[in-house]
Design an enzyme around this catalytic site. Structure first.
Site, PDB file in Angstrom:
ATOM      1  CG  HIS A   1      -1.986   1.013   1.229  1.00  0.00           C
ATOM      2  ND1 HIS A   1      -2.286   1.799   0.138  1.00  0.00           N
ATOM      3  CD2 HIS A   1      -2.848   1.424   2.215  1.00  0.00           C
ATOM      4  CE1 HIS A   1      -3.262   2.630   0.438  1.00  0.00           C
ATOM      5  NE2 HIS A   1      -3.617   2.438   1.704  1.00  0.00           N
TER       6      HIS A   1
ATOM      7  CG  ASP B   1       3.231   4.314  -5.448  1.00  0.00           C
ATOM      8  OD1 ASP B   1       3.093   5.160  -4.551  1.00  0.00           O
ATOM      9  OD2 ASP B   1       2.362   3.486  -5.729  1.00  0.00           O
TER      10      ASP B   1
ATOM     11  CG  HIS C   1      -2.702   1.867  -9.797  1.00  0.00           C
ATOM     12  ND1 HIS C   1      -3.988   1.701  -9.330  1.00  0.00           N
ATOM     13  CD2 HIS C   1      -2.056   2.600  -8.851  1.00  0.00           C
ATOM     14  CE1 HIS C   1      -4.121   2.317  -8.174  1.00  0.00           C
ATOM     15  NE2 HIS C   1      -2.959   2.869  -7.857  1.00  0.00           N
TER      16      HIS C   1
END
Length: 299
Positions: free
Chosen positions: A163, A262, A204
């Site tokens: 996460h 990210d 994703h």
């Protein structure tokens, strides 16, 4: 009025400083963040009256205002430097950078590019459907528990590498690859279903095509690298080369495994001088805005 209210709550109780000394000197900053945020429930027992709209609003503002101060203190404790008080003349992200990187012995001026980049990252990380940390805060809140306890549970959920720890995993992956000349080898490892190696920061679970946040943050990443980056840093060269190779490889293109938010946020954090173990803490600071909104409304 809202900004003034947030600034009025940026300070934390002085006795909270002693809490940090109960943590091991090399404790992960997420551990101290989670513990100290949870302890706020003992300082603000009135917040437990979640059916009082005024108390809900005050708790929401305290969450938004105090978590950056607590996060910066977690960082300072981890490196053995004195805590820095918030400076309410600064904007939200500039204030956080000042608390993290200034020292009492000399003047420190926040770089506007760094503050702009952090502000953008926080906006992109703020809300993202009913992910694990968001759902955890809401589930805890449904029992009527103290709002600060709810936030501690959300921080706990966010800590996981699947996460909020994803951008930290990107830097770990780049360190494992080590050199541009090793990219081809690791690209092949990533394609091999029997190999445990995975390209972190690509693809994703929600966005089956391109992560729309990545397009925004990619532009900022290049601006930060241009203005603040060290051209000689092999890590940046490696990251950009890996991006180039993956975007031109049929295996990744056909599966729509593009760099996500990210991948780029980890690079930006590194340029800003934020250590890897603080990446998830930064994510938690961004999510504090969502947590504050939920505390103010969901109950």
């Amino acid at each position: 009025d809202f900004s003034a209210s947030i600034k009025a709550h940026t300070m934390i109780n002085e006795s909270l400083k002693s809490f940090y000394h109960g943590f091991h000197h090399d404790a992960h900053p997420m551990a101290s963040l989670m513990g100290v945020v949870g302890s706020l429930s003992s300082f603000y027992p009135d917040a437990a009256d979640i059916y009082d709209p005024q108390q809900r609003e005050i708790a929401a503002h305290r969450i938004v205002a105090k978590i950056p101060t607590i996060a910066a203190a977690s960082y300072k404790y981890s490196i053995g430097e004195p805590f820095v008080y918030p400076k309410n003349s600064l904007a939200h992200c500039a204030n956080l950078l000042n608390m993290m990187f200034s020292v009492p012995s000399e003047e420190y001026e926040v770089n506007p590019i760094a503050a702009k980049a952090l502000d953008l990252i926080f906006m992109l990380h703020l809300d993202h459907e009913q992910n694990v940390s968001t759902s955890t805060v809401r589930l805890s809140g449904s029992t009527g528990t103290n709002p600060f306890a709810c936030m501690a549970t959300g921080i706990s959920a966010l800590w996981g590498p699947a996460h909020g720890g994803a951008n930290e995993a990107v830097l770990t992956m780049l360190e494992e690859i080590g050199d541009v000349k090793n990219i081809s080898k690791y690209i092949e490892k990533a394609k091999d279903k029997n190999d445990p190696f995975r390209l972190m920061g690509f693809g994703h679970r929600v966005y089956k095509n391109y992560d729309p946040r990545a397009k925004i943050i990619r532009k900022m990443c290049y601006e930060v690298l241009d203005k603040l980056g060290d051209p000689g840093d092999p890590m940046f060269e490696l990251a950009l080369k890996l991006e180039e190779v993956a975007l031109n490889d049929d295996y990744f293109v056909s599966r729509k495994l593009y760099p996500n938010v990210d991948f780029y946020s980890g690079i930006i954090y590194r340029v800003l001088g934020i250590p890897t173990n603080m990446f998830t803490v930064m994510f938690a600071v961004a999510r504090a805005w969502l947590g504050g909104a939920m505390v103010g409304n969901d109950h």
